[in-house]
Scaffold this motif. Sequence first.
Motif, short mmCIF file in Angstrom:
data_model
loop_
_atom_site.label_atom_id
_atom_site.label_comp_id
_atom_site.label_asym_id
_atom_site.label_seq_id
_atom_site.Cartn_x
_atom_site.Cartn_y
_atom_site.Cartn_z
N ALA A 18 -3.93 8.00 4.16
CA ALA A 18 -5.32 8.29 4.55
C ALA A 18 -5.35 9.03 5.88
O ALA A 18 -6.02 10.05 6.02
CB ALA A 18 -6.11 6.98 4.63
N GLU A 37 0.37 6.35 15.27
CA GLU A 37 0.96 5.49 14.24
C GLU A 37 1.87 4.47 14.93
O GLU A 37 2.71 4.83 15.73
CB GLU A 37 1.75 6.33 13.23
CG GLU A 37 2.68 5.56 12.31
CD GLU A 37 2.02 4.41 11.53
OE1 GLU A 37 0.97 4.63 10.93
OE2 GLU A 37 2.58 3.28 11.55
N GLY A 44 2.98 4.81 6.03
CA GLY A 44 2.30 3.52 5.89
C GLY A 44 2.90 2.69 4.77
O GLY A 44 4.12 2.49 4.71
N ARG A 45 2.05 2.26 3.85
CA ARG A 45 2.55 1.44 2.74
C ARG A 45 3.33 2.26 1.72
O ARG A 45 3.89 1.71 0.78
CB ARG A 45 1.36 0.72 2.06
CG ARG A 45 1.04 -0.61 2.71
CD ARG A 45 -0.22 -1.18 2.15
NE ARG A 45 -1.39 -0.51 2.67
CZ ARG A 45 -2.57 -0.44 2.04
NH1 ARG A 45 -2.70 -0.95 0.85
NH2 ARG A 45 -3.59 0.17 2.61
N HIS A 63 7.02 4.78 -5.66
CA HIS A 63 5.61 5.11 -5.83
C HIS A 63 5.48 6.20 -6.90
O HIS A 63 6.30 7.13 -6.92
CB HIS A 63 5.02 5.64 -4.53
CG HIS A 63 4.55 4.55 -3.61
ND1 HIS A 63 5.38 3.59 -3.09
CD2 HIS A 63 3.31 4.29 -3.09
CE1 HIS A 63 4.68 2.78 -2.32
NE2 HIS A 63 3.43 3.18 -2.29
N ILE A 64 4.45 6.10 -7.72
CA ILE A 64 4.21 7.18 -8.69
C ILE A 64 2.80 7.72 -8.51
O ILE A 64 1.93 7.04 -7.98
CB ILE A 64 4.40 6.73 -10.16
CG1 ILE A 64 3.33 5.70 -10.55
CG2 ILE A 64 5.77 6.16 -10.40
CD1 ILE A 64 3.10 5.66 -12.03
N ALA A 238 -2.53 1.30 18.55
CA ALA A 238 -3.85 1.18 19.18
C ALA A 238 -4.12 -0.32 19.33
O ALA A 238 -4.39 -0.99 18.34
CB ALA A 238 -4.91 1.84 18.31
N ASP A 423 -7.44 3.34 1.79
CA ASP A 423 -7.56 3.24 0.33
C ASP A 423 -8.64 2.26 -0.11
O ASP A 423 -9.12 2.32 -1.23
CB ASP A 423 -6.20 2.87 -0.30
CG ASP A 423 -5.67 1.51 0.15
OD1 ASP A 423 -6.25 0.90 1.08
OD2 ASP A 423 -4.67 1.05 -0.43
N MET A 433 -2.38 5.87 -3.57
CA MET A 433 -2.27 6.97 -2.62
C MET A 433 -3.41 7.96 -2.84
O MET A 433 -3.88 8.57 -1.89
CB MET A 433 -0.91 7.66 -2.79
CG MET A 433 0.26 6.73 -2.48
SD MET A 433 1.84 7.58 -2.52
CE MET A 433 2.08 7.86 -4.26
C1 LIG Z 1 5.07 -1.85 -2.80
C2 LIG Z 1 3.94 -0.88 -3.07
C3 LIG Z 1 3.95 -0.10 -4.21
C4 LIG Z 1 2.90 0.80 -4.44
N1 LIG Z 1 2.94 1.63 -5.52
C5 LIG Z 1 2.03 2.62 -5.62
C6 LIG Z 1 2.17 3.62 -6.60
O1 LIG Z 1 3.10 3.63 -7.40
N2 LIG Z 1 1.24 4.62 -6.64
C7 LIG Z 1 0.19 4.67 -5.76
O2 LIG Z 1 -0.60 5.62 -5.83
N3 LIG Z 1 0.03 3.71 -4.82
C8 LIG Z 1 0.92 2.70 -4.72
N4 LIG Z 1 0.79 1.76 -3.75
C9 LIG Z 1 -0.42 1.76 -2.91
C10 LIG Z 1 -0.35 2.82 -1.82
O3 LIG Z 1 0.86 2.74 -1.12
C11 LIG Z 1 -1.49 2.59 -0.83
O4 LIG Z 1 -2.71 2.50 -1.55
C12 LIG Z 1 -1.63 3.71 0.18
O5 LIG Z 1 -0.39 4.10 0.68
C13 LIG Z 1 -2.53 3.22 1.32
O6 LIG Z 1 -2.61 4.21 2.33
P1 LIG Z 1 -3.56 4.01 3.58
O7 LIG Z 1 -3.33 5.16 4.48
O8 LIG Z 1 -4.94 3.73 3.12
O9 LIG Z 1 -3.10 2.65 4.28
P2 LIG Z 1 -1.69 2.31 4.97
O10 LIG Z 1 -0.59 2.90 4.21
O11 LIG Z 1 -1.69 0.82 5.15
O12 LIG Z 1 -1.76 3.03 6.38
C14 LIG Z 1 -2.23 2.42 7.56
C15 LIG Z 1 -1.32 2.87 8.69
O13 LIG Z 1 -1.86 2.40 9.93
C16 LIG Z 1 -0.80 1.96 10.75
N5 LIG Z 1 -1.43 1.04 11.73
C17 LIG Z 1 -1.95 -0.20 11.50
N6 LIG Z 1 -2.50 -0.68 12.62
C18 LIG Z 1 -2.32 0.27 13.58
C19 LIG Z 1 -2.69 0.36 14.95
N7 LIG Z 1 -3.37 -0.63 15.56
N8 LIG Z 1 -2.32 1.47 15.65
C20 LIG Z 1 -1.64 2.49 15.06
N9 LIG Z 1 -1.28 2.45 13.75
C21 LIG Z 1 -1.64 1.36 13.02
C22 LIG Z 1 0.15 1.30 9.77
O14 LIG Z 1 1.46 1.18 10.32
C23 LIG Z 1 0.09 2.28 8.60
O15 LIG Z 1 1.03 3.31 8.73
C24 LIG Z 1 1.81 0.86 -3.52
C25 LIG Z 1 1.83 0.05 -2.38
C26 LIG Z 1 2.88 -0.79 -2.14
C27 LIG Z 1 2.90 -1.59 -0.87
#
Ligand SMILES: Cc1cc2nc3c(=O)[nH]c(=O)nc-3n(C[C@H](O)[C@H](O)[C@H](O)COP(=O)(O)OP(=O)(O)OC[C@H]3O[C@@H](n4cnc5c(N)ncnc54)[C@H](O)[C@@H]3O)c2cc1C
Length: 472
Positions: A18, A37, A44-45, A63-64, A238, A423, A433
């Motif tokens: 995101a 970050e 991230g996840r 991840h797919i 942060a 997300d 993703m």
């Molecule tokens: C094991 C697993 C398998 C998955 N498989 C799939 C798949 O096959 N296909 C798919 O589409 N999705 C999959 N997903 C879901 C997908 O990974 C997530 O929906 C997506 O990556 C979320 O992205 P995001 O940016 O919203 O959140 P996040 O990835 O959680 O990003 C948040 C970021 O903020 C950072 N952060 C947190 N607090 C702070 C702070 N105070 N200061 C600075 N940085 C901070 C964190 O370190 C992180 O990098 C999977 C998830 C997991 C965990």
Amino acid sequence: MTGSRSGRRVAVIGGGVAGLSAACALAQDGYAVELLEQRPYVGGRASSYLHPGVGEVIDNCQHIILGCCTNVVDLLRRASAEDSILWSNRITFLEPGGRKTVLKPAALPAPLHSTLSFLTAKALKLQDKVAIARAISAFLKGSRPEDDRSNFADWLRNTGQTQRAVEHFWKPVLFSALNEDPDRISVRYAAKVFREAFLFSAEAGRMGVPRVPLSEMYGQVAAAIERAGGKIQLRSTAEKLCHDEASGRWRIRTGERVEDFDTVVLALSFEGLRRLLPGLPDGAPRARLERLLAGFSHSPLTGIHLWFDREITDLEHAVLLDTTVQWLYNTSRIQPERESMRDGHLIELVVSASKSLVPMERQTIIDLAVRELSLFFPAMKDARLLKAAVVKEVRATYSIVPGLDALRPGPESGWPGLILAGDWTATGWPATMESAARSGYLAAEAVSREFGDRGQYLVTDLPRRGLMRFLP
Ligand SMILES: Cc1cc2nc3c(=O)[nH]c(=O)nc-3n(C[C@H](O)[C@H](O)[C@H](O)COP(=O)(O)OP(=O)(O)OC[C@H]3O[C@@H](n4cnc5c(N)ncnc54)[C@H](O)[C@@H]3O)c2cc1C
């Protein structure tokens, strides 16, 4: 840079998909963006890292994406990284003993493109296929408002699904994609994913797996942000976010540093946002966010990485039926360029909604996985396990329970200059993703509006093909 933008700073907190999407769209459109970050890598996840136990870089979990994930694909295109995805239009289902069913499109108009392989599927008997066809005709009509109040377990019962249809079709296809047990899945999202993946077009249902480790793939997006003039600050947590009344700007404290920004995008998981809420001004927007976030809960996912002394299958990926392990990815085949950096052939196994594995010992999980692989692949008889890693992601995704849509906010937080992404926000997609990329683009559009501009970054869906063009 336009007049309204000059001298004004935008911070994006969070370097997951995101945050990267928001920062990339804004930086490439000429905004002065800084991404913070907390970890030493982005993704991230969806990330990879050097696992100390095995001494190799591994993904937290395979991840797919699907062809319909147009915004993830667009993000990779922005970074000239589209080639990072290996696409395939077939899904192989394996039964213990090795019997194979392959679902793949044929030259028939959507939604009939997978019908031939469905009709010949050996993993399903006639009564299962009749039940699934009944369910598909219900999904063809699209989802109704009440679908967000019903759970998928009831829906499966009400549409007369057989036990085998559930175990050999719905479970690997939808419980996996939505990472939850069916009684905790909103029918709206089951319908959404099914229609996108199986009905709209063959292109929308293509399956894509990264050819490179996840943080390397998203590292290319970070590099694109820097090329466009944005800044990436890794290892920057942060710790506190507050509003400076005098200047009207947002103040972020990261360790010793305190900096002010005109606009801040909070691209965090829902629990990450919860941690920053106490520093935010007291009042209606905070009370609203506290109320919304209280309705979210997590579902776990487990990745099992196994290195063997030989290749146990030539398939790139497969669904394993009737076992705890649900999906197999042959990483050595998917990422052949990295083979020289590996000690053996790497297989990654994925268990979605892995509640039963969370309390289990690492070795018990490895033994279970090896035992289950032996049911499918004769080569396992002589294969020697060289090393293994188990990654339990207890907070992998939020549960897409019935009624959750009412709790998913859009990008506007209620405070001027503070924008939400992640997300879990209102994207119309489950925890993926693609949802994260959409939320990032929507947040970037909200930032653009704050500056009096009209940036448009969200990418349209793929066109529906065949008969699907005429259905709701
Ligand atoms: C094991 C697993 C398998 C998955 N498989 C799939 C798949 O096959 N296909 C798919 O589409 N999705 C999959 N997903 C879901 C997908 O990974 C997530 O929906 C997506 O990556 C979320 O992205 P995001 O940016 O919203 O959140 P996040 O990835 O959680 O990003 C948040 C970021 O903020 C950072 N952060 C947190 N607090 C702070 C702070 N105070 N200061 C600075 N940085 C901070 C964190 O370190 C992180 O990098 C999977 C998830 C997991 C965990």
